[in-house]
Design a protein around this motif. Sequence first.
Motif, mmCIF file in Angstrom:
data_model
loop_
_atom_site.group_PDB
_atom_site.id
_atom_site.type_symbol
_atom_site.label_atom_id
_atom_site.label_comp_id
_atom_site.label_asym_id
_atom_site.label_seq_id
_atom_site.Cartn_x
_atom_site.Cartn_y
_atom_site.Cartn_z
ATOM 1 N N ASP A 282 0.806 -1.222 0.000
ATOM 2 C CA ASP A 282 0.000 0.000 0.000
ATOM 3 C C ASP A 282 0.842 1.277 0.000
ATOM 4 O OD1 ASP A 282 0.845 -0.161 2.616
ATOM 5 O OD2 ASP A 282 -1.145 -0.553 3.432
ATOM 6 N N ASP A 283 2.158 1.119 -0.030
ATOM 7 C CA ASP A 283 3.054 2.268 -0.101
ATOM 8 C C ASP A 283 3.068 2.816 -1.537
ATOM 9 O OD1 ASP A 283 5.230 4.026 0.942
ATOM 10 O OD2 ASP A 283 6.376 2.932 -0.591
ATOM 11 N N ILE A 284 2.635 4.057 -1.706
ATOM 12 C CA ILE A 284 2.469 4.620 -3.044
ATOM 13 C C ILE A 284 3.792 4.675 -3.809
ATOM 14 C CG2 ILE A 284 2.708 7.064 -2.428
ATOM 15 C CD1 ILE A 284 0.069 5.615 -4.801
ATOM 16 N N MET A 285 4.893 4.900 -3.128
ATOM 17 C CA MET A 285 6.192 4.952 -3.811
ATOM 18 C C MET A 285 6.580 3.567 -4.340
ATOM 19 S SD MET A 285 6.711 8.085 -3.801
ATOM 20 C CE MET A 285 8.332 8.231 -4.497
ATOM 21 N N GLU A 286 6.313 2.544 -3.570
ATOM 22 C CA GLU A 286 6.605 1.185 -4.028
ATOM 23 C C GLU A 286 5.685 0.797 -5.192
ATOM 24 O OE1 GLU A 286 7.115 -3.363 -2.328
ATOM 25 O OE2 GLU A 286 6.896 -1.718 -0.905
ATOM 26 N N ILE A 287 4.413 1.196 -5.106
ATOM 27 C CA ILE A 287 3.459 0.912 -6.185
ATOM 28 C C ILE A 287 3.927 1.580 -7.483
ATOM 29 C CG2 ILE A 287 1.101 1.358 -7.010
ATOM 30 C CD1 ILE A 287 0.197 1.046 -4.047
ATOM 31 N N MET A 288 4.430 2.794 -7.389
ATOM 32 C CA MET A 288 4.887 3.526 -8.572
ATOM 33 C C MET A 288 6.065 2.830 -9.263
ATOM 34 S SD MET A 288 4.371 7.450 -7.343
ATOM 35 C CE MET A 288 4.832 8.170 -8.908
ATOM 36 N N ASN A 289 6.832 2.047 -8.518
ATOM 37 C CA ASN A 289 7.952 1.306 -9.114
ATOM 38 C C ASN A 289 7.484 0.305 -10.166
ATOM 39 O OD1 ASN A 289 9.929 2.590 -7.583
ATOM 40 N ND2 ASN A 289 9.792 1.097 -5.932
ATOM 41 N N TYR A 290 6.206 -0.090 -10.103
ATOM 42 C CA TYR A 290 5.663 -1.055 -11.063
ATOM 43 C C TYR A 290 5.053 -0.380 -12.290
ATOM 44 C CZ TYR A 290 6.491 -4.658 -7.617
ATOM 45 O OH TYR A 290 7.095 -5.516 -6.727
ATOM 46 N N ASN A 291 5.130 0.956 -12.338
ATOM 47 C CA ASN A 291 4.681 1.718 -13.499
ATOM 48 C C ASN A 291 3.218 1.451 -13.860
ATOM 49 O OD1 ASN A 291 5.142 3.640 -15.461
ATOM 50 N ND2 ASN A 291 5.754 2.149 -16.998
ATOM 51 N N ILE A 292 2.365 1.450 -12.853
ATOM 52 C CA ILE A 292 0.927 1.289 -13.089
ATOM 53 C C ILE A 292 0.219 2.588 -12.719
ATOM 54 C CG2 ILE A 292 0.912 -1.209 -12.720
ATOM 55 C CD1 ILE A 292 -0.397 -0.490 -9.942
ATOM 56 N N MET A 293 -0.903 2.823 -13.389
ATOM 57 C CA MET A 293 -1.661 4.047 -13.136
ATOM 58 C C MET A 293 -2.996 3.766 -12.441
ATOM 59 S SD MET A 293 0.398 6.292 -14.189
ATOM 60 C CE MET A 293 -0.550 7.789 -14.229
ATOM 61 N N THR A 294 -3.425 2.515 -12.470
ATOM 62 C CA THR A 294 -4.701 2.170 -11.846
ATOM 63 C C THR A 294 -4.521 0.995 -10.896
ATOM 64 O OG1 THR A 294 -5.253 0.723 -13.699
ATOM 65 C CG2 THR A 294 -6.101 2.965 -13.794
ATOM 66 N N THR A 295 -5.257 1.059 -9.807
ATOM 67 C CA THR A 295 -5.242 -0.043 -8.840
ATOM 68 C C THR A 295 -6.654 -0.588 -8.734
ATOM 69 O OG1 THR A 295 -5.621 1.489 -6.997
ATOM 70 C CG2 THR A 295 -3.317 0.914 -7.505
ATOM 71 N N PRO A 296 -6.836 -1.773 -8.259
ATOM 72 C CA PRO A 296 -5.793 -2.672 -7.766
ATOM 73 C C PRO A 296 -4.997 -3.281 -8.908
ATOM 74 C CG PRO A 296 -7.903 -3.784 -7.732
ATOM 75 C CD PRO A 296 -8.175 -2.360 -8.150
ATOM 76 N N ALA A 297 -3.784 -3.705 -8.573
ATOM 77 C CA ALA A 297 -2.952 -4.417 -9.534
ATOM 78 C C ALA A 297 -2.442 -5.681 -8.857
ATOM 79 C CB ALA A 297 -1.791 -3.555 -9.992
ATOM 80 N N VAL A 298 -2.254 -6.715 -9.666
ATOM 81 C CA VAL A 298 -1.748 -7.988 -9.151
ATOM 82 C C VAL A 298 -0.415 -8.269 -9.833
ATOM 83 C CG1 VAL A 298 -2.170 -10.467 -8.928
ATOM 84 C CG2 VAL A 298 -4.086 -8.849 -8.755
ATOM 85 N N VAL A 299 0.597 -8.503 -9.014
ATOM 86 C CA VAL A 299 1.943 -8.783 -9.510
ATOM 87 C C VAL A 299 2.291 -10.219 -9.125
ATOM 88 C CG1 VAL A 299 4.379 -8.125 -9.346
ATOM 89 C CG2 VAL A 299 2.589 -6.364 -9.226
ATOM 90 N N VAL A 300 2.642 -11.021 -10.127
ATOM 91 C CA VAL A 300 3.033 -12.406 -9.890
ATOM 92 C C VAL A 300 4.502 -12.537 -10.250
ATOM 93 C CG1 VAL A 300 2.638 -14.817 -10.490
ATOM 94 C CG2 VAL A 300 0.709 -13.227 -10.426
ATOM 95 N N ASP A 301 5.312 -12.916 -9.251
ATOM 96 C CA ASP A 301 6.758 -13.049 -9.453
ATOM 97 C C ASP A 301 7.336 -11.846 -10.189
ATOM 98 O OD1 ASP A 301 6.811 -15.459 -8.084
ATOM 99 O OD2 ASP A 301 6.485 -16.639 -9.894
ATOM 100 N N GLU A 302 6.981 -10.652 -9.682
ATOM 101 C CA GLU A 302 7.486 -9.355 -10.162
ATOM 102 C C GLU A 302 7.016 -8.957 -11.564
ATOM 103 O OE1 GLU A 302 8.935 -7.107 -8.133
ATOM 104 O OE2 GLU A 302 8.567 -8.610 -6.604
#
Length: 77
Positions: free
Chosen positions: A37-57
């Motif tokens: 839920d840390d916005i800075m960490e979320i931004m590292n994945y280059n997404i603009m909309t949530t929720p997002a699901v990341v599987v093995d990065e």
Amino acid sequence: MEIKVLGPGCAKCKSTYNVIEKVIKENNLDVKLTKVDDIMEIMNYNIMTTPAVVVDEMVKIKGQVPTESDVKKLLGL
């Protein structure tokens, strides 16, 4: 396998986490599930909309709550 649910804590983000958690438990899978839920960490994945699901990065789902069927496909069930 590691799955991350990215989102600031909105209802859709919580629903996404719950759906994934349910599939993991029902199928007795060895999966590390975490909520980011840390916005800075979320931004590292280059997404603009949530929720997002990341599987093995790798971002697999963004901007929608997956169904149990969607999660099973992601996990190869």
